[in-house]
Design a protein around this motif. Structure first.
Motif, PDB file in Angstrom:
ATOM      1  N   GLY A  49       0.873  -1.285  -0.121  1.00  9.93           N
ATOM      2  CA  GLY A  49      -0.105  -0.114   0.140  1.00  9.93           C
ATOM      3  C   GLY A  49       1.009   1.006  -0.040  1.00  9.93           C
ATOM      4  N   MET A  50       2.069   1.206  -0.184  1.00  9.70           N
ATOM      5  CA  MET A  50       2.956   2.217  -0.447  1.00  9.70           C
ATOM      6  C   MET A  50       3.223   2.708  -1.644  1.00  9.70           C
ATOM      7  SD  MET A  50       7.033   2.783   0.836  1.00  9.70           S
ATOM      8  CE  MET A  50       6.482   2.702   2.623  1.00  9.70           C
ATOM      9  N   ILE A  51       3.434   4.165  -1.924  1.00 12.21           N
ATOM     10  CA  ILE A  51       3.522   4.765  -3.283  1.00 12.21           C
ATOM     11  C   ILE A  51       4.987   4.432  -3.635  1.00 12.21           C
ATOM     12  CG2 ILE A  51       3.303   6.727  -4.647  1.00 12.21           C
ATOM     13  CD1 ILE A  51       1.086   7.813  -2.728  1.00 12.21           C
ATOM     14  N   ILE A  52       5.317   3.852  -4.686  1.00  9.11           N
ATOM     15  CA  ILE A  52       6.789   3.794  -4.846  1.00  9.11           C
ATOM     16  C   ILE A  52       7.077   4.336  -6.318  1.00  9.11           C
ATOM     17  CG2 ILE A  52       6.826   1.674  -3.819  1.00  9.11           C
ATOM     18  CD1 ILE A  52       6.370   0.076  -6.488  1.00  9.11           C
ATOM     19  N   GLY A  53       6.056   5.231  -7.079  1.00 10.77           N
ATOM     20  CA  GLY A  53       6.430   5.687  -8.242  1.00 10.77           C
ATOM     21  C   GLY A  53       5.122   6.640  -8.372  1.00 10.77           C
TER      22      GLY A  53
END
Length: 299
Positions: free
Chosen positions: A271-275
């Motif tokens: 659930g983490m924004i990586i891009g």
């Protein structure tokens, strides 16, 4: 005596406002001077871009057309870099003018733009350097709100949750995919030419990685459902999820700090924004493609 005191008070107030106005006029002139070098570069690149655009329209040879397209992408990259260079000048200027409304305005207009995308910490640092009066102004409050949404939607942050109805009236929740899939959110609209030009590329990515755990959720800013649905059918992109901001009366675009389209966000299984990619262009395509390759072809 009271009348005299009132006169001095009124005169002092008038003088104070006059000095502030005079100072802001001086600052405005300084900003124009500050931007002269980057404006020259901007105008020069823009002129070249128009020339290349015209050549692309008339060129019939596919090889030469591709070469011109690559040239146009190079010019876009140069224009973006010039914008970043100008923003860095604006940062330095704002640091030196912590009591100026115009200095605050200078950085506020860039906080949601492509050029400011990787400078969250710098925006916060400079904003905190402004005087309390500037920070508590209407524009200061607006900047505070923008920084809030910037923070929650930047790379490294937990993606803002949502639960919305899709085109088939089925509820799509971000939490449904946690621990299972990578999510590429694509903010677009049927009327957005760059958005639609990228769809064949997005289809290729989906075809390549969907079996390995990539899901795409396209979120439209369309205000007319028939145009949105017709575009989905015409582009043959029914295979992934589609959500309308308008039909859901949603603020998801605000939650993800979307100020223009196309705008893509990649969320990992935790659930983490990586891009995050604002706008179109070859650089964004290659960057997204390389990131997906490093994820799925390394697993």
């Amino acid at each position: 005596m009271k009348k005299l005191h009132f006169f001095f008070f009124a005169f002092s107030l008038f003088s104070s406002h006059f000095i502030i106005a005079q100072n802001e006029t001086t600052i405005e002139k300084e900003i124009l001077e500050l931007h002269k070098p980057t404006k020259v570069v901007h105008d020069s690149i823009s002129k070249l871009m128009k020339e290349v655009d015209l050549k692309i329209e008339t060129e019939k040879d596919s090889l030469k057309r591709n070469q011109l397209t690559l040239r146009l992408d190079t010019l876009w990259n140069a224009l973006d870099q010039n914008g970043i260079n100008e923003l860095k000048l604006d940062f330095d200027f704002a640091r030196k003018h912590p009591n100026s409304p115009k200095a605050l305005h200078l950085i506020r207009i860039s906080v949601g733009r492509f050029v400011g995308m990787n400078f969250y910490d710098t925006f916060v640092d400079i904003f905190q350097n402004f005087t309390p009066e500037i920070k508590n102004s209407d524009e200061g409050k607006e900047m505070t709100e923008k920084l809030k949404y910037f923070k929650q939607s930047k790379v490294g942050s937990n993606a803002p949750s949502f639960s919305l109805k899709d085109i088939d009236n089925k509820t799509i929740s971000l939490s449904d995919y946690k621990g299972k899939k990578y999510i590429l959110i694509d903010f677009w609209a049927s009327w957005c030419a760059p958005c639609r030009e990228e769809l064949p590329y997005v289809k290729e990515l989906y075809k390549k990685y969907k079996q390995q755990g990539l899901e795409i959720i396209s979120i439209t800013k369309d205000e007319k459902s028939d145009l949105w649905k017709n575009a989905i059918a015409k582009e043959k992109i029914e295979s992934w999820k589609h959500i309308s901001i308008l039909e859901n009366q949603s603020t998801i675009d605000k939650d993800y700090f979307v100020n223009g389209i196309p705008h893509k966000v990649l969320i990992d299984r935790n659930g983490m924004i990586i891009g995050k990619w604002k706008g179109s262009g070859e650089n964004n395509k290659q960057n997204l493609q390389q990131l997906l390759k490093s994820i799925f072809e390394a697993e």
